[in-house]
Design a protein around this motif. Structure first.
Motif, mmCIF file in Angstrom:
data_model
loop_
_atom_site.group_PDB
_atom_site.id
_atom_site.type_symbol
_atom_site.label_atom_id
_atom_site.label_comp_id
_atom_site.label_asym_id
_atom_site.label_seq_id
_atom_site.Cartn_x
_atom_site.Cartn_y
_atom_site.Cartn_z
ATOM 1 N N ARG A 25 20.179 -86.047 48.292
ATOM 2 C CA ARG A 25 20.184 -84.792 49.047
ATOM 3 C C ARG A 25 18.974 -84.754 49.975
ATOM 4 N N HIS A 26 19.099 -83.918 51.010
ATOM 5 C CA HIS A 26 18.025 -83.660 51.961
ATOM 6 C C HIS A 26 17.846 -82.139 52.006
ATOM 7 N N THR A 27 16.670 -81.641 51.666
ATOM 8 C CA THR A 27 16.461 -80.194 51.568
ATOM 9 C C THR A 27 15.823 -79.571 52.811
ATOM 10 N N ARG A 28 15.384 -80.402 53.765
ATOM 11 C CA ARG A 28 14.745 -79.867 54.973
ATOM 12 C C ARG A 28 15.659 -79.852 56.182
ATOM 13 N N CYS A 29 16.778 -80.554 56.119
ATOM 14 C CA CYS A 29 17.647 -80.612 57.291
ATOM 15 C C CYS A 29 19.089 -80.865 56.887
ATOM 16 N N THR A 30 19.978 -80.526 57.799
ATOM 17 C CA THR A 30 21.379 -80.869 57.611
ATOM 18 C C THR A 30 21.576 -82.300 58.103
ATOM 19 N N GLN A 31 22.741 -82.842 57.850
ATOM 20 C CA GLN A 31 23.060 -84.185 58.320
ATOM 21 C C GLN A 31 24.506 -84.165 58.785
ATOM 22 N N CYS A 32 24.779 -84.853 59.888
ATOM 23 C CA CYS A 32 26.138 -84.953 60.415
ATOM 24 C C CYS A 32 26.537 -86.417 60.463
ATOM 25 N N LEU A 33 27.782 -86.695 60.075
ATOM 26 C CA LEU A 33 28.290 -88.066 60.031
ATOM 27 C C LEU A 33 29.705 -88.126 60.587
ATOM 28 N N GLY A 34 30.031 -89.234 61.214
ATOM 29 C CA GLY A 34 31.386 -89.495 61.675
ATOM 30 C C GLY A 34 31.540 -90.977 61.954
ATOM 31 N N ALA A 44 31.438 -88.473 48.706
ATOM 32 C CA ALA A 44 31.396 -87.639 47.507
ATOM 33 C C ALA A 44 30.279 -86.626 47.692
ATOM 34 N N VAL A 45 30.538 -85.393 47.297
ATOM 35 C CA VAL A 45 29.552 -84.325 47.473
ATOM 36 C C VAL A 45 29.508 -83.433 46.238
ATOM 37 N N ALA A 46 28.393 -82.728 46.107
ATOM 38 C CA ALA A 46 28.240 -81.665 45.113
ATOM 39 C C ALA A 46 27.437 -80.552 45.765
ATOM 40 N N LEU A 47 27.639 -79.347 45.288
ATOM 41 C CA LEU A 47 26.970 -78.182 45.864
ATOM 42 C C LEU A 47 25.452 -78.322 45.824
ATOM 43 N N PRO A 48 24.779 -77.758 46.829
ATOM 44 C CA PRO A 48 23.313 -77.733 46.814
ATOM 45 C C PRO A 48 22.819 -76.987 45.570
ATOM 46 N N ALA A 49 21.886 -77.571 44.866
ATOM 47 C CA ALA A 49 21.287 -76.938 43.680
ATOM 48 C C ALA A 49 20.053 -77.740 43.315
ATOM 49 N N ASP A 50 19.076 -77.060 42.726
ATOM 50 C CA ASP A 50 17.876 -77.779 42.287
ATOM 51 C C ASP A 50 18.227 -78.844 41.257
ATOM 52 N N GLU A 51 19.194 -78.526 40.417
ATOM 53 C CA GLU A 51 19.654 -79.499 39.429
ATOM 54 C C GLU A 51 21.105 -79.853 39.734
ATOM 55 N N LEU A 52 21.367 -81.121 39.915
ATOM 56 C CA LEU A 52 22.720 -81.602 40.223
ATOM 57 C C LEU A 52 23.688 -81.231 39.105
ATOM 58 N N GLN A 53 24.828 -80.677 39.480
ATOM 59 C CA GLN A 53 25.909 -80.415 38.535
ATOM 60 C C GLN A 53 26.876 -81.597 38.608
ATOM 61 N N VAL A 54 26.715 -82.533 37.695
ATOM 62 C CA VAL A 54 27.493 -83.781 37.730
ATOM 63 C C VAL A 54 28.989 -83.502 37.693
ATOM 64 N N ASP A 55 29.410 -82.519 36.917
ATOM 65 C CA ASP A 55 30.844 -82.224 36.824
ATOM 66 C C ASP A 55 31.376 -81.550 38.091
ATOM 67 N N GLY A 56 30.502 -81.245 39.042
ATOM 68 C CA GLY A 56 30.916 -80.661 40.311
ATOM 69 C C GLY A 56 31.053 -81.665 41.440
ATOM 70 N N GLU A 71 25.591 -79.384 54.589
ATOM 71 C CA GLU A 71 24.644 -78.274 54.565
ATOM 72 C C GLU A 71 23.345 -78.699 53.894
ATOM 73 N N LEU A 72 22.297 -77.929 54.123
ATOM 74 C CA LEU A 72 21.003 -78.194 53.497
ATOM 75 C C LEU A 72 21.154 -78.385 51.995
ATOM 76 N N GLY A 73 20.591 -79.462 51.483
ATOM 77 C CA GLY A 73 20.561 -79.693 50.048
ATOM 78 C C GLY A 73 21.848 -80.181 49.428
ATOM 79 N N THR A 74 22.896 -80.404 50.216
ATOM 80 C CA THR A 74 24.154 -80.907 49.658
ATOM 81 C C THR A 74 23.938 -82.292 49.061
ATOM 82 N N TRP A 75 24.284 -82.429 47.804
ATOM 83 C CA TRP A 75 24.235 -83.756 47.172
ATOM 84 C C TRP A 75 25.364 -84.584 47.761
ATOM 85 N N HIS A 76 25.097 -85.834 48.130
ATOM 86 C CA HIS A 76 26.131 -86.646 48.751
ATOM 87 C C HIS A 76 25.953 -88.132 48.445
ATOM 88 N N ALA A 77 27.065 -88.810 48.408
ATOM 89 C CA ALA A 77 27.111 -90.264 48.235
ATOM 90 C C ALA A 77 28.142 -90.787 49.226
#
Length: 119
Positions: A25-34, A44-56, A71-77
């Protein structure tokens, strides 16, 4: 645009396959990809959160004519793909995102998990 110098660049990724065991995740900026040339890919993504929700964690197919914004803080792979030798991608982020604003969790080490995206 007030968090640093934006960087728009092209990156070539060699066939990564569809398995992953790290998420970032990146907490200071958004990222755009194409992708270029209409190539389909997965992320793969998970909602932004201080602690990753693996089941999400959810994986999505991205059409080759789409440009996505994380979005800011979106967990992504990803991006991930399997059928092509390589795919070129557009990427918009801050110039120093991968140096100063990059938090990665090794899911294999922390949760004994590896994910497989099944198209």
């Amino acid at each position: 645009m007030n968090q640093g110098q934006p960087r728009f660049y092209l990156m070539r990724l060699l066939r990564p396959g569809l398995k992953f065991s790290q998420i970032t995740r990146h907490t200071r900026c958004t990222q755009c990809l194409g992708s270029l040339h209409g190539k389909e890919w997965f992320i793969a993504v998970a909602l932004p959160a201080d602690e990753l929700q693996v089941d999400g964690i959810q994986a999505f197919r991205v059409a080759g004519d789409c440009f996505i914004k994380l979005e800011l803080g979106t967990w992504h792979a990803g991006p991930y793909f399997d059928g092509e030798e390589f795919i070129d991608f557009y990427n918009l982020e801050l110039a120093d995102t991968n140096i100063t604003n990059h938090e990665t969790i090794d899911l294999l080490q922390t949760h004994n998990l590896e994910f497989q995206i099944i198209p």
